[in-house]
Write a protein that holds these residues in place. Structure first.
Motif, PDB file in Angstrom:
ATOM      1  N   GLY A 105      -6.254   4.749   6.706  1.00  0.00           N
ATOM      2  CA  GLY A 105      -7.005   5.865   6.139  1.00  0.00           C
ATOM      3  C   GLY A 105      -6.128   6.776   5.293  1.00  0.00           C
ATOM      4  N   VAL A 106      -6.785   7.618   4.530  1.00  0.00           N
ATOM      5  CA  VAL A 106      -6.088   8.619   3.716  1.00  0.00           C
ATOM      6  C   VAL A 106      -6.784   9.962   3.970  1.00  0.00           C
ATOM      7  N   GLN A 107      -5.995  11.027   4.018  1.00  0.00           N
ATOM      8  CA  GLN A 107      -6.572  12.366   4.192  1.00  0.00           C
ATOM      9  C   GLN A 107      -7.109  12.897   2.860  1.00  0.00           C
ATOM     10  N   PRO A 108      -8.292  13.481   2.866  1.00  0.00           N
ATOM     11  CA  PRO A 108      -8.782  14.093   1.623  1.00  0.00           C
ATOM     12  C   PRO A 108      -8.193  15.494   1.447  1.00  0.00           C
ATOM     13  N   SER A 109      -6.861  15.550   1.462  1.00  0.00           N
ATOM     14  CA  SER A 109      -6.172  16.848   1.478  1.00  0.00           C
ATOM     15  C   SER A 109      -5.605  17.232   0.115  1.00  0.00           C
ATOM     16  N   GLY A 110      -5.994  16.514  -0.919  1.00  0.00           N
ATOM     17  CA  GLY A 110      -5.497  16.824  -2.257  1.00  0.00           C
ATOM     18  C   GLY A 110      -5.926  15.695  -3.179  1.00  0.00           C
ATOM     19  N   GLY A 131       1.411   2.825  -1.783  1.00  0.00           N
ATOM     20  CA  GLY A 131       1.824   2.699  -0.381  1.00  0.00           C
ATOM     21  C   GLY A 131       0.686   2.237   0.517  1.00  0.00           C
ATOM     22  N   ALA A 132      -0.544   2.472   0.096  1.00  0.00           N
ATOM     23  CA  ALA A 132      -1.662   2.155   0.991  1.00  0.00           C
ATOM     24  C   ALA A 132      -2.800   1.413   0.271  1.00  0.00           C
ATOM     25  N   ILE A 133      -3.608   2.129  -0.506  1.00  0.00           N
ATOM     26  CA  ILE A 133      -4.897   1.581  -0.973  1.00  0.00           C
ATOM     27  C   ILE A 133      -4.793   0.254  -1.734  1.00  0.00           C
ATOM     28  N   VAL A 140      -1.776  -2.240  10.720  1.00  0.00           N
ATOM     29  CA  VAL A 140      -2.032  -0.954  10.061  1.00  0.00           C
ATOM     30  C   VAL A 140      -1.200  -0.887   8.774  1.00  0.00           C
ATOM     31  N   PRO A 141      -1.841  -1.070   7.615  1.00  0.00           N
ATOM     32  CA  PRO A 141      -1.083  -0.974   6.369  1.00  0.00           C
ATOM     33  C   PRO A 141      -0.831   0.482   5.988  1.00  0.00           C
ATOM     34  N   VAL A 142       0.429   0.898   6.043  1.00  0.00           N
ATOM     35  CA  VAL A 142       0.790   2.290   5.725  1.00  0.00           C
ATOM     36  C   VAL A 142       2.089   2.337   4.943  1.00  0.00           C
ATOM     37  N   GLY A 143       2.347   3.471   4.327  1.00  0.00           N
ATOM     38  CA  GLY A 143       3.648   3.697   3.695  1.00  0.00           C
ATOM     39  C   GLY A 143       4.672   3.941   4.802  1.00  0.00           C
ATOM     40  N   ILE A 144       5.944   3.841   4.459  1.00  0.00           N
ATOM     41  CA  ILE A 144       6.997   3.909   5.484  1.00  0.00           C
ATOM     42  C   ILE A 144       7.039   5.274   6.179  1.00  0.00           C
ATOM     43  N   ASP A 145       6.496   6.314   5.501  1.00  0.00           N
ATOM     44  CA  ASP A 145       6.495   7.657   6.101  1.00  0.00           C
ATOM     45  C   ASP A 145       5.678   7.704   7.389  1.00  0.00           C
ATOM     46  N   GLN A 146       4.779   6.742   7.569  1.00  0.00           N
ATOM     47  CA  GLN A 146       3.913   6.766   8.753  1.00  0.00           C
ATOM     48  C   GLN A 146       4.430   5.867   9.875  1.00  0.00           C
ATOM     49  N   ARG A 147       5.598   5.263   9.672  1.00  0.00           N
ATOM     50  CA  ARG A 147       6.107   4.308  10.670  1.00  0.00           C
ATOM     51  C   ARG A 147       6.287   4.960  12.053  1.00  0.00           C
ATOM     52  N   THR A 173       7.678  -3.148  -1.924  1.00  0.00           N
ATOM     53  CA  THR A 173       7.736  -2.160  -3.001  1.00  0.00           C
ATOM     54  C   THR A 173       6.596  -1.179  -2.734  1.00  0.00           C
ATOM     55  N   GLY A 174       6.757   0.009  -3.175  1.00  0.00           N
ATOM     56  CA  GLY A 174       5.670   0.981  -2.988  1.00  0.00           C
ATOM     57  C   GLY A 174       5.673   1.574  -1.607  1.00  0.00           C
ATOM     58  N   MET A 175       6.690   1.224  -0.768  1.00  0.00           N
ATOM     59  CA  MET A 175       6.635   1.744   0.584  1.00  0.00           C
ATOM     60  C   MET A 175       6.932   3.237   0.616  1.00  0.00           C
ATOM     61  N   LYS A 176       7.712   3.729  -0.321  1.00  0.00           N
ATOM     62  CA  LYS A 176       7.885   5.179  -0.418  1.00  0.00           C
ATOM     63  C   LYS A 176       8.093   5.565  -1.880  1.00  0.00           C
ATOM     64  N   ILE A 177       7.068   6.075  -2.472  1.00  0.00           N
ATOM     65  CA  ILE A 177       7.150   6.558  -3.848  1.00  0.00           C
ATOM     66  C   ILE A 177       7.616   8.010  -3.772  1.00  0.00           C
ATOM     67  N   MET A 178       8.617   8.336  -4.592  1.00  0.00           N
ATOM     68  CA  MET A 178       9.227   9.659  -4.501  1.00  0.00           C
ATOM     69  C   MET A 178       8.645  10.610  -5.549  1.00  0.00           C
ATOM     70  N   LYS A 209      12.555  13.542  -2.387  1.00  0.00           N
ATOM     71  CA  LYS A 209      11.416  13.909  -1.545  1.00  0.00           C
ATOM     72  C   LYS A 209      10.259  12.955  -1.812  1.00  0.00           C
ATOM     73  N   LYS A 210       9.441  12.701  -0.793  1.00  0.00           N
ATOM     74  CA  LYS A 210       8.266  11.820  -0.954  1.00  0.00           C
ATOM     75  C   LYS A 210       7.248  12.450  -1.921  1.00  0.00           C
ATOM     76  N   MET A 211       6.619  11.626  -2.734  1.00  0.00           N
ATOM     77  CA  MET A 211       5.520  12.138  -3.559  1.00  0.00           C
ATOM     78  C   MET A 211       4.340  12.445  -2.627  1.00  0.00           C
ATOM     79  N   SER A 212       3.803  13.663  -2.711  1.00  0.00           N
ATOM     80  CA  SER A 212       2.717  14.071  -1.814  1.00  0.00           C
ATOM     81  C   SER A 212       1.577  14.683  -2.595  1.00  0.00           C
ATOM     82  N   LYS A 213       0.354  14.404  -2.147  1.00  0.00           N
ATOM     83  CA  LYS A 213      -0.804  14.950  -2.864  1.00  0.00           C
ATOM     84  C   LYS A 213      -0.922  16.455  -2.708  1.00  0.00           C
ATOM     85  N   SER A 214      -0.305  17.018  -1.639  1.00  0.00           N
ATOM     86  CA  SER A 214      -0.429  18.471  -1.457  1.00  0.00           C
ATOM     87  C   SER A 214       0.762  19.241  -2.051  1.00  0.00           C
ATOM     88  N   ASP A 215       1.619  18.564  -2.810  1.00  0.00           N
ATOM     89  CA  ASP A 215       2.754  19.255  -3.445  1.00  0.00           C
ATOM     90  C   ASP A 215       2.227  20.292  -4.441  1.00  0.00           C
TER      91      ASP A 215
HETATM   92  N1  AQP Z   1       4.799   8.803  -1.536  1.00  0.00           N
HETATM   93  C1  AQP Z   1       4.232   7.812  -0.865  1.00  0.00           C
HETATM   94  N2  AQP Z   1       4.687   6.560  -0.996  1.00  0.00           N
HETATM   95  C2  AQP Z   1       4.101   5.536  -0.324  1.00  0.00           C
HETATM   96  N3  AQP Z   1       3.053   5.699   0.501  1.00  0.00           N
HETATM   97  C3  AQP Z   1       2.568   6.928   0.659  1.00  0.00           C
HETATM   98  N4  AQP Z   1       1.552   7.439   1.379  1.00  0.00           N
HETATM   99  C4  AQP Z   1       1.465   8.775   1.189  1.00  0.00           C
HETATM  100  N5  AQP Z   1       2.412   9.168   0.331  1.00  0.00           N
HETATM  101  C5  AQP Z   1       3.122   8.056  -0.005  1.00  0.00           C
HETATM  102  C6  AQP Z   1       0.676   6.633   2.216  1.00  0.00           C
HETATM  103  O1  AQP Z   1      -0.655   7.007   1.910  1.00  0.00           O
HETATM  104  C7  AQP Z   1      -1.443   6.860   3.078  1.00  0.00           C
HETATM  105  C8  AQP Z   1      -2.292   8.073   3.277  1.00  0.00           C
HETATM  106  O2  AQP Z   1      -1.519   9.170   3.556  1.00  0.00           O
HETATM  107  P1  AQP Z   1      -2.198  10.441   4.228  1.00  0.00           P
HETATM  108  O3  AQP Z   1      -3.191  11.031   3.324  1.00  0.00           O
HETATM  109  O4  AQP Z   1      -2.712  10.080   5.560  1.00  0.00           O
HETATM  110  O5  AQP Z   1      -1.040  11.424   4.486  1.00  0.00           O
HETATM  111  P2  AQP Z   1       0.401  11.552   3.964  1.00  0.00           P
HETATM  112  O6  AQP Z   1       1.217  10.358   4.318  1.00  0.00           O
HETATM  113  O7  AQP Z   1       0.893  12.861   4.481  1.00  0.00           O
HETATM  114  O8  AQP Z   1       0.166  11.572   2.399  1.00  0.00           O
HETATM  115  P3  AQP Z   1       0.472  12.734   1.395  1.00  0.00           P
HETATM  116  O9  AQP Z   1       0.072  12.288   0.039  1.00  0.00           O
HETATM  117  O10 AQP Z   1       1.886  13.190   1.569  1.00  0.00           O
HETATM  118  O11 AQP Z   1      -0.558  13.838   1.873  1.00  0.00           O
HETATM  119  P4  AQP Z   1      -0.320  15.350   2.231  1.00  0.00           P
HETATM  120  O12 AQP Z   1       0.356  15.961   1.032  1.00  0.00           O
HETATM  121  O13 AQP Z   1      -1.692  15.893   2.468  1.00  0.00           O
HETATM  122  O14 AQP Z   1       0.516  15.378   3.458  1.00  0.00           O
HETATM  123  C9  AQP Z   1      -0.498   6.598   4.236  1.00  0.00           C
HETATM  124  O15 AQP Z   1      -0.550   5.227   4.548  1.00  0.00           O
HETATM  125  C10 AQP Z   1       0.843   6.959   3.689  1.00  0.00           C
HETATM  126  O16 AQP Z   1       1.860   6.182   4.265  1.00  0.00           O
END
Ligand code: AQP
Length: 343
Positions: free
Chosen positions: A22-27, A36-38, A157-164, A195-200, A207-213
């Motif tokens: 799953g993915v959070q609708p947080s951004g 990393g996921a979809i 569970v297919p996830v990015g490495i941040d969720q390991r 590849t794609g396990m952690k996009i920066m 730092k990890k690329m994050s939707k809430s940055d």
């Molecule tokens: N930068 C990333 N590289 C690879 N995979 C990533 N994922 C998130 N960011 C990266 C993977 O996306 C899935 C959904 O993530 P999430 O929404 O559950 O929460 P998250 O990991 O906290 O993602 P964000 O984008 O960083 O969200 P915010 O900013 O709201 O915390 C997961 O499988 C994750 O591994």
């Protein structure tokens, strides 16, 4: 002979392994969420019984504007479908529509140690970022994630490495529960793409690329326009060198090479050869154009889907019904074992 069970054939359920993610609708979803996921989910949909959730209950661990959360829940579901997830092949639903997630989360919380949760790096990270709102939900987030996964007897569970780390905890909780009672939960495995396990972040590549940055230049949104995408890659932070070569201490360029490889299917050495003698500027432009092209059909499909709210409502309702039917079985098994009285 296969018979229909909530839209999923019984033969299929017997033979295929189950995947949940799953993915959070947080951004605004980023290319990190996609790579990393979809994107990997779409590859898995033929081989597995796939259950993909929009995890809105996780999203409220950080304060959300209600109207934004509602809009992003639709957007996230539309993006799943636009990325290629077929709602007939997969169960697509919204977490809060299946109350069993909250129920199992409470039960599993009683099998999770305070010390285990205190060690979660995401909790430490998010507590730093949200110092004025370090709520209990942020702390127990991994228990809800374990419930999400274990509810469906998930194998992978297919996830990015941040969720390991969270996934390891889900495994520990499942093993603990199974040992105390008797085998109840499938112990899930992580499926982490190479590849794609952690996009920066493009602005701070350590730092990890994050939707809430809060820095708009740090992430590339799946719904960014072509011009925005190219402009963000042009601005991407790199080191002072000029040779397009993967290497230690070159986080910015390494990240761009990874992204390029994910979108083109090329290897790192093929990419290095392609850009031999060309500078960072030319490479950044090529990455920007490749990503923009790679996302164009997704954006086009999304544009059609997001206008059809009735269709998305239907997918949500039927997905929740299918997910609930599976979840009910696990809940009743768990409650029987714990010793709750059933009526
Ligand atoms: N930068 C990333 N590289 C690879 N995979 C990533 N994922 C998130 N960011 C990266 C993977 O996306 C899935 C959904 O993530 P999430 O929404 O559950 O929460 P998250 O990991 O906290 O993602 P964000 O984008 O960083 O969200 P915010 O900013 O709201 O915390 C997961 O499988 C994750 O591994």
């Amino acid at each position: 002979m296969a018979t229909e069970l909530n839209g999923v054939s019984e033969q299929k359920t017997e033979k295929k392994k189950t995947i949940f993610s799953g993915v959070q609708p947080s951004g605004n979803l980023t290319i990190g969420n996609y790579l990393g996921a979809i994107k990997n989910w779409t590859v898995l949909q033929k081989e597995y019984n796939c259950i993909y959730c929009v995890v809105d209950m996780h999203a409220i661990t950080v304060r959300q504007v209600p109207a934004d959360l509602r809009r992003r829940t639709y957007e996230t579901l539309a993006l799943y479908i636009a990325a290629g997830l077929d709602p007939k092949e997969n169960i697509l639903f919204v977490q809060s529509h299946v109350p069993a997630h909250a129920v199992l989360s409470w039960d599993l919380g009683c099998f999770t140690m305070f010390g285990e949760l205190s060690r979660m790096t995401q909790f430490k990270d998010k507590s730093r970022k949200n110092a004025d709102n370090i709520n209990a939900g942020l702390f127990t987030y991994p228990v809800l994630m374990a419930a999400d996964i274990l509810l469906y007897q998930t194998d992978l569970v297919p996830v990015g490495i941040d969720q390991r780390q969270h996934l390891e905890l889900a495994r520990d909780i499942a093993i603990r529960f199974n040992n105390i009672y008797s085998p109840t939960f499938t112990v899930p495995e992580a499926y982490i793409p190479e590849t794609g396990m952690k996009i920066m972040s493009l602005a701070e590549p350590t730092k990890k690329m994050s939707k809430s940055d809060s820095n708009a230049n740090a992430s590339v949104g799946l719904l960014d326009s072509r011009d925005q995408i190219i402009a963000k890659f042009k601005r991407a932070v790199t080191d002072s060198g000029s040779e397009v070569r993967y290497g230690e201490g070159k986080d910015g360029i390494n990240n761009l090479i990874n992204i390029y490889c994910c979108f083109t299917g090329k290897t790192r050495s093929e990419t290095e050869r392609e850009f031999e003698g060309k500078g960072y500027g030319e490479f950044k432009m090529a990455v920007g154009e490749t990503v923009a092209d790679g996302l164009s059909s997704l954006r086009e499909e999304y544009g059609k889907l997001i206008c059809d709210k009735q269709y998305l409502d239907q997918i949500m309702a039927s997905g929740a019904e299918k997910a609930s039917a599976i979840a009910r079985k696990t809940i009743s098994k768990v409650h029987r074992k714990i010793g709750y009285v059933s009526v």
